[in-house]
Design a protein around this motif. Structure first.
Motif, mmCIF file in Angstrom:
data_model
loop_
_atom_site.group_PDB
_atom_site.id
_atom_site.type_symbol
_atom_site.label_atom_id
_atom_site.label_comp_id
_atom_site.label_asym_id
_atom_site.label_seq_id
_atom_site.Cartn_x
_atom_site.Cartn_y
_atom_site.Cartn_z
ATOM 1 N N SER A 176 0.747 -1.255 0.041
ATOM 2 C CA SER A 176 0.110 0.034 0.145
ATOM 3 C C SER A 176 0.678 1.316 0.109
ATOM 4 O O SER A 176 0.161 2.389 -0.509
ATOM 5 C CB SER A 176 -0.960 0.123 1.118
ATOM 6 N N ALA A 177 1.981 1.066 0.502
ATOM 7 C CA ALA A 177 2.999 2.466 0.375
ATOM 8 C C ALA A 177 3.087 2.654 -1.277
ATOM 9 O O ALA A 177 3.252 2.079 -1.957
ATOM 10 C CB ALA A 177 4.218 2.025 1.236
ATOM 11 N N THR A 178 3.391 4.238 -1.306
ATOM 12 C CA THR A 178 3.502 4.742 -2.392
ATOM 13 C C THR A 178 4.755 4.026 -2.990
ATOM 14 O O THR A 178 5.908 3.719 -2.703
ATOM 15 C CB THR A 178 4.050 6.037 -2.511
ATOM 16 N N PRO A 179 4.568 3.229 -4.293
ATOM 17 C CA PRO A 179 5.792 2.661 -5.150
ATOM 18 C C PRO A 179 6.784 3.405 -5.550
ATOM 19 O O PRO A 179 6.578 4.617 -5.751
ATOM 20 C CB PRO A 179 5.100 1.745 -6.163
ATOM 21 N N SER A 180 7.799 2.956 -5.753
ATOM 22 C CA SER A 180 8.919 3.669 -6.465
ATOM 23 C C SER A 180 8.730 4.150 -7.865
ATOM 24 O O SER A 180 7.751 3.305 -8.383
ATOM 25 C CB SER A 180 10.363 3.004 -6.365
ATOM 26 N N PRO A 181 9.520 5.199 -8.437
ATOM 27 C CA PRO A 181 8.879 5.529 -9.601
ATOM 28 C C PRO A 181 9.330 4.242 -10.687
ATOM 29 O O PRO A 181 8.675 3.948 -11.521
ATOM 30 C CB PRO A 181 10.190 6.393 -9.963
ATOM 31 N N ALA A 182 10.383 3.405 -10.446
ATOM 32 C CA ALA A 182 10.570 2.225 -11.224
ATOM 33 C C ALA A 182 9.496 1.206 -11.184
ATOM 34 O O ALA A 182 8.995 0.733 -12.032
ATOM 35 C CB ALA A 182 12.024 1.563 -10.801
ATOM 36 N N VAL A 183 8.936 0.808 -9.945
ATOM 37 C CA VAL A 183 7.774 0.276 -9.772
ATOM 38 C C VAL A 183 6.577 0.580 -10.315
ATOM 39 O O VAL A 183 5.747 -0.115 -11.183
ATOM 40 C CB VAL A 183 7.608 -0.462 -8.344
#
Length: 292
Positions: free
Chosen positions: A276-283
């Protein structure tokens, strides 16, 4: 012509209610802030703030200008954030957990496409099978994205799902099978066949429709977890199996034919699970590519 810095000054004066306070926030002098607001008022032809003994108060025109300035500044921030995400997606890592048929063609194809766009991102794949909890790797921090199907249980707190595709189910027969000549096969005609089952979710699944169409439960004679091994059994003519479209035609043996079942079996949804945490830009960029 208005510029973004003037709108930023306007916003801070309105937020703080003082030329002096806005000057401190913006590392400007108080007279410079006052001149900036006076220039805006002259260009607009209306007074934006009433000057008070202590601070300022927006006029009706000033409140309208402040609302509009906030929208413009928010839009610029979003613009910069999105561009920065594309730039930052060029580095980092994406760890994917997938069930066997998804790892046969779907994930490798997406890896190839993603690597062409973001060569600096490290990609890794773990193939998950059997009764393993599809969410365990995510919650343990061992995977960034997990692929699963609508046959899997709903996730608990801390996991979000993103729909990717509908996965149609075909029947795989040996090319030498008497029923392999057409494009479709009646499931009732396969009632006496030996069926090959595999690990969840590459199994016969919770398909009551299959049992109904066969006139009874499928006669499972072979259990095989290995995707290539299952195809080998089909090609040898010792059994038939369900073949999900996500496995891809390229991964299909030349001595096997895929037929549409009649009646049609319900498709299953393929989903991506993420913390649920904000994913990294790559993900985030990888999941967006998965959904194309």
């Amino acid at each position: 012509m208005l510029d973004l810095w003037s709108l930023r000054v306007l916003h801070e004066v309105g937020r703080l209610g003082s030329f002096s306070a806005a000057a401190g926030e913006l590392s400007m002098t108080q007279p410079a802030v006052s001149r900036q607001i006076a220039t805006l008022e002259r260009r607009a032809g209306v007074r934006l703030f009433d000057r008070l003994p202590r601070g300022v108060r927006p006029t009706d025109a000033g409140r309208a200008a402040l609302d509009q300035a906030a929208e413009i500044l928010d839009g610029v921030t979003l613009f910069e954030t999105r561009l920065r995400a594309f730039a930052e997606a060029g580095a980092g890592r994406v760890r994917v957990s997938a069930f066997p048929s998804a790892a046969t063609a779907y994930v490798p194809d997406r890896f190839r496409a993603f690597a062409a766009l973001h060569p600096g991102v490290e990609l890794s794949l773990t193939v998950r099978g059997g009764p393993d909890d599809p969410y365990a790797g995510l919650l343990a921090g061992q995977a960034d994205v997990a692929l699963l199907t609508s046959w899997d249980p709903e996730p608990g707190p801390g996991v979000e799902l993103a729909p990717l595709m509908e996965d149609d189910l075909h029947v795989a027969l040996a090319r030498t099978h008497p029923l392999a000549r057409g494009e479709r096969v009646r499931l009732r005609d396969l009632a006496d066949e030996a069926w090959i089952d595999g690990t969840h979710p590459d199994c016969l699944g919770p398909l009551s429709q299959l049992t109904t169409a066969l006139g009874g439960p499928p006669r499972v004679s072979h259990l095989c977890d290995d995707w290539n091994g299952r195809q080998g059994l089909v090609a040898a003519g010792v059994g038939v199996m369900l073949y999900p479209s996500i496995a891809g035609r390229a991964a299909l043996r030349a001595d096997i034919r895929l037929l549409r079942p009649s009646p049609r079996l319900p498709s299953r949804r393929v989903l991506a699970a993420l913390p649920s945490a904000t994913p990294s830009p790559a993900v985030a960029a990888f999941v967006a590519l998965l959904a194309r």
